[in-house]
Design a protein around this motif. Structure first.
Motif, PDB file in Angstrom:
ATOM      1  N   LYS A  53      27.152  34.985  34.641  1.00  0.00           N
ATOM      2  CA  LYS A  53      28.478  35.222  35.204  1.00  0.00           C
ATOM      3  C   LYS A  53      28.796  36.708  35.220  1.00  0.00           C
ATOM      4  O   LYS A  53      28.432  37.448  34.308  1.00  0.00           O
ATOM      5  CB  LYS A  53      29.542  34.498  34.372  1.00  0.00           C
ATOM      6  CG  LYS A  53      29.488  33.004  34.518  1.00  0.00           C
ATOM      7  CD  LYS A  53      30.644  32.360  33.788  1.00  0.00           C
ATOM      8  CE  LYS A  53      30.618  30.868  33.972  1.00  0.00           C
ATOM      9  NZ  LYS A  53      31.684  30.213  33.232  1.00  0.00           N
ATOM     10  N   LYS A  54      29.491  37.108  36.266  1.00  0.00           N
ATOM     11  CA  LYS A  54      29.913  38.492  36.406  1.00  0.00           C
ATOM     12  C   LYS A  54      31.226  38.696  35.652  1.00  0.00           C
ATOM     13  O   LYS A  54      32.145  37.915  35.781  1.00  0.00           O
ATOM     14  CB  LYS A  54      30.118  38.816  37.881  1.00  0.00           C
ATOM     15  CG  LYS A  54      30.542  40.236  38.144  1.00  0.00           C
ATOM     16  CD  LYS A  54      30.852  40.420  39.624  1.00  0.00           C
ATOM     17  CE  LYS A  54      31.407  41.785  39.922  1.00  0.00           C
ATOM     18  NZ  LYS A  54      32.591  42.147  39.162  1.00  0.00           N
ATOM     19  N   ASP A  55      31.280  39.736  34.833  1.00  0.00           N
ATOM     20  CA  ASP A  55      32.521  40.113  34.165  1.00  0.00           C
ATOM     21  C   ASP A  55      33.404  40.883  35.146  1.00  0.00           C
ATOM     22  O   ASP A  55      32.905  41.600  36.025  1.00  0.00           O
ATOM     23  CB  ASP A  55      32.253  40.988  32.937  1.00  0.00           C
ATOM     24  CG  ASP A  55      31.587  40.211  31.814  1.00  0.00           C
ATOM     25  OD1 ASP A  55      31.864  39.003  31.687  1.00  0.00           O
ATOM     26  OD2 ASP A  55      30.793  40.827  31.069  1.00  0.00           O
ATOM     27  N   LYS A  56      34.694  40.764  34.963  1.00  0.00           N
ATOM     28  CA  LYS A  56      35.649  41.447  35.835  1.00  0.00           C
ATOM     29  C   LYS A  56      35.433  42.961  35.782  1.00  0.00           C
ATOM     30  O   LYS A  56      35.291  43.539  34.707  1.00  0.00           O
ATOM     31  CB  LYS A  56      37.076  41.099  35.382  1.00  0.00           C
ATOM     32  CG  LYS A  56      38.141  41.587  36.309  1.00  0.00           C
ATOM     33  CD  LYS A  56      39.512  41.113  35.851  1.00  0.00           C
ATOM     34  CE  LYS A  56      40.576  41.595  36.809  1.00  0.00           C
ATOM     35  NZ  LYS A  56      41.907  41.102  36.419  1.00  0.00           N
ATOM     36  N   ASN A  57      35.353  43.544  36.949  1.00  0.00           N
ATOM     37  CA  ASN A  57      35.197  44.992  37.126  1.00  0.00           C
ATOM     38  C   ASN A  57      33.860  45.546  36.636  1.00  0.00           C
ATOM     39  O   ASN A  57      33.722  46.754  36.456  1.00  0.00           O
ATOM     40  CB  ASN A  57      36.342  45.765  36.460  1.00  0.00           C
ATOM     41  CG  ASN A  57      37.687  45.424  37.056  1.00  0.00           C
ATOM     42  OD1 ASN A  57      37.798  45.193  38.260  1.00  0.00           O
ATOM     43  ND2 ASN A  57      38.703  45.368  36.219  1.00  0.00           N
TER      44      ASN A  57
ATOM     45  N   ASP B 236      29.750  45.250  37.549  1.00  0.00           N
ATOM     46  CA  ASP B 236      28.724  44.698  38.424  1.00  0.00           C
ATOM     47  C   ASP B 236      27.557  44.160  37.602  1.00  0.00           C
ATOM     48  O   ASP B 236      27.257  44.668  36.517  1.00  0.00           O
ATOM     49  CB  ASP B 236      28.203  45.774  39.381  1.00  0.00           C
ATOM     50  CG  ASP B 236      29.245  46.193  40.407  1.00  0.00           C
ATOM     51  OD1 ASP B 236      30.143  45.378  40.711  1.00  0.00           O
ATOM     52  OD2 ASP B 236      29.155  47.338  40.895  1.00  0.00           O
TER      53      ASP B 236
END
Length: 80
Positions: A51-55, A57
């Protein structure tokens, strides 16, 4: 739903179970349940997308992993 499946009927120690992101939160519950039923199962028997963390890449290797995992899942799903 996955917790209702009887893995002991078909699971082998070398199996890798591919989850989508929805099941990630239940992996430890699944492991505990089946270890209590005598299966030799660990976190190493599971894979799921990163999963991508917010802000932040994803790194190139993380993007590549997700792409390969998605291709693998698509090929299995198209089989059925």
């Amino acid at each position: 739903m996955f917790l209702d499946i009887e893995l002991n009927k078909f699971y082998k120690d070398t199996d890798c179970i591919c989850f989508d992101g929805l099941y990630e939160n239940t992996v430890h519950e699944v492991i505990e349940k089946y270890q209590n039923n005598g299966l030799s199962i660990t976190i190493n028997n599971f894979c799921y997308p990163i999963k991508k963390d917010k802000n932040i890449d994803l790194a190139l290797d993380e993007l590549n992993y997700n792409k390969q995992l998605g291709s693998f899942r698509s090929s299995i799903e198209s089989y059925f």
